[in-house]
Design a protein around this motif. Structure first.
Motif, PDB file in Angstrom:
ATOM      1  N   LEU A 175       2.870   1.708   8.339  1.00  0.00           N
ATOM      2  CA  LEU A 175       3.195   3.067   8.747  1.00  0.00           C
ATOM      3  C   LEU A 175       1.938   3.738   9.273  1.00  0.00           C
ATOM      4  O   LEU A 175       0.889   3.688   8.635  1.00  0.00           O
ATOM      5  CB  LEU A 175       3.723   3.830   7.533  1.00  0.00           C
ATOM      6  N   GLN A 176       2.047   4.360  10.438  1.00  0.00           N
ATOM      7  CA  GLN A 176       0.902   5.076  11.011  1.00  0.00           C
ATOM      8  C   GLN A 176       1.153   6.575  10.870  1.00  0.00           C
ATOM      9  O   GLN A 176       1.978   7.161  11.568  1.00  0.00           O
ATOM     10  CB  GLN A 176       0.705   4.696  12.472  1.00  0.00           C
ATOM     11  N   GLY A 209      11.906  -0.387  17.515  1.00  0.00           N
ATOM     12  CA  GLY A 209      12.782  -1.099  16.590  1.00  0.00           C
ATOM     13  C   GLY A 209      13.079  -0.341  15.315  1.00  0.00           C
ATOM     14  O   GLY A 209      14.074  -0.612  14.644  1.00  0.00           O
ATOM     15  N   ASP A 210      12.216   0.613  14.960  1.00  0.00           N
ATOM     16  CA  ASP A 210      12.488   1.437  13.778  1.00  0.00           C
ATOM     17  C   ASP A 210      13.612   2.417  14.077  1.00  0.00           C
ATOM     18  O   ASP A 210      13.640   3.025  15.153  1.00  0.00           O
ATOM     19  CB  ASP A 210      11.250   2.239  13.369  1.00  0.00           C
ATOM     20  N   ASP A 229      13.323   6.307   4.954  1.00  0.00           N
ATOM     21  CA  ASP A 229      13.173   5.686   3.633  1.00  0.00           C
ATOM     22  C   ASP A 229      11.766   5.142   3.423  1.00  0.00           C
ATOM     23  O   ASP A 229      11.218   5.214   2.320  1.00  0.00           O
ATOM     24  CB  ASP A 229      14.189   4.556   3.463  1.00  0.00           C
ATOM     25  N   VAL A 230      11.182   4.587   4.490  1.00  0.00           N
ATOM     26  CA  VAL A 230       9.812   4.073   4.387  1.00  0.00           C
ATOM     27  C   VAL A 230       8.843   5.215   4.080  1.00  0.00           C
ATOM     28  O   VAL A 230       7.950   5.085   3.236  1.00  0.00           O
ATOM     29  CB  VAL A 230       9.405   3.359   5.693  1.00  0.00           C
ATOM     30  N   TYR A 258       6.402   5.826   0.824  1.00  0.00           N
ATOM     31  CA  TYR A 258       4.969   6.096   0.982  1.00  0.00           C
ATOM     32  C   TYR A 258       4.559   7.344   0.192  1.00  0.00           C
ATOM     33  O   TYR A 258       3.561   7.347  -0.536  1.00  0.00           O
ATOM     34  CB  TYR A 258       4.650   6.250   2.469  1.00  0.00           C
ATOM     35  N   ILE A 259       5.353   8.424   0.319  1.00  0.00           N
ATOM     36  CA  ILE A 259       5.043   9.668  -0.388  1.00  0.00           C
ATOM     37  C   ILE A 259       5.132   9.463  -1.906  1.00  0.00           C
ATOM     38  O   ILE A 259       4.251   9.906  -2.658  1.00  0.00           O
ATOM     39  CB  ILE A 259       6.004  10.795   0.065  1.00  0.00           C
ATOM     40  N   LYS A 260       6.182   8.789  -2.326  1.00  0.00           N
ATOM     41  CA  LYS A 260       6.381   8.551  -3.763  1.00  0.00           C
ATOM     42  C   LYS A 260       5.210   7.776  -4.353  1.00  0.00           C
ATOM     43  O   LYS A 260       4.695   8.097  -5.432  1.00  0.00           O
ATOM     44  CB  LYS A 260       7.685   7.774  -3.970  1.00  0.00           C
ATOM     45  N   ASP A 261       4.752   6.771  -3.627  1.00  0.00           N
ATOM     46  CA  ASP A 261       3.664   5.926  -4.096  1.00  0.00           C
ATOM     47  C   ASP A 261       2.321   6.667  -4.039  1.00  0.00           C
ATOM     48  O   ASP A 261       1.537   6.654  -4.989  1.00  0.00           O
ATOM     49  CB  ASP A 261       3.609   4.654  -3.242  1.00  0.00           C
TER      50      ASP A 261
END
Length: 231
Positions: A11-12, A28-29, A43-44, A48-51
């Protein structure tokens, strides 16, 4: 300054604060879930935020706008339910300025021009047709383009939208004989190897709805020889 995260997310993230997060979407995303069942970018970003912040429970993320699956570039998400309607209002009032770059094979009729069409979406094939006059169930579509670079076999156009219609840039450029590279649906003769189309949401400019600061961001181009030749 852009930041590329670990391969865990691929993720950028181009901008992040307590209220919004802006990422550079890959070809493709999908921005939101659809009938394919493929994992959406939203969802990705949630993961990322959760982690990153070690958040318990569900993470809130509001989708403000979308990009077509084969398109690359800037996507804004709201990190709080408070800021989502404010961002939506900025889009509706056209106070978020978006600039796209498109690679086309044919030279456009003019160096720069404003295209005004009426677009009608066919849900059966998920395609919009551009008409010169209003037809039943059509919506007015306005964009401005200018030719900014000539490459060996392609032409680089800068596109600014006044309206945000379904497949608007793809349909309107195709209508003037300039289908976007790789866009089989709108008349280009062959696909790109990665199934992308050469349309990139490159720049965004707006006043932050909470901080009231100017946010002006460029999304790095996809890393391939043709896009690199545009720089």
């Amino acid at each position: 300054m852009s930041k590329v995260l670990s391969n865990k997310y691929n993720l950028q993230v181009l901008h992040e604060d307590n209220h919004i997060i802006i990422v550079n979407k890959r070809a493709g995303d999908i921005v939101q879930g659809d009938k394919t069942g493929d994992k959406p970018l939203s969802d990705v970003v949630k993961e990322y935020i959760k982690d990153k912040y070690n958040k318990p429970g569900n993470v809130y993320l509001g989708t403000v706008h979308r990009l077509d699956r084969p398109t690359t570039g800037l996507v804004i998400f709201a990190k709080t339910s408070k800021v989502l309607p404010r961002l939506n209002k900025l889009f509706l009032s056209k106070d978020i300025k978006k600039t796209y770059w498109a690679l086309v094979k044919n030279q456009p009729p003019k160096q720069e021009d404003t295209l005004i069409n009426w677009l009608k979406k066919n849900p059966k094939n998920n395609k919009s047709t551009a008409y010169s006059k209003e037809v039943i169930d059509s919506k007015k579509a306005i964009l401005h383009y200018k030719l900014i670079k000539k490459l060996d076999s392609y032409f680089l156009l800068e596109v600014n939208l006044e309206t945000g219609r379904h497949h608007q840039i793809r349909a309107q450029l195709s209508n003037i004989g300039c289908p976007i590279k790789g866009d089989l649906k709108y008349g280009f003769d062959r696909s790109n190897k990665d199934a992308s189309i050469s349309l990139h949401a490159k720049h965004i400019d707006f006043i932050h709805p909470v901080k009231k600061e100017n946010i002006s961001i460029d999304a790095p181009l996809p890393d391939d020889a043709l896009w690199n030749a545009c720089l």
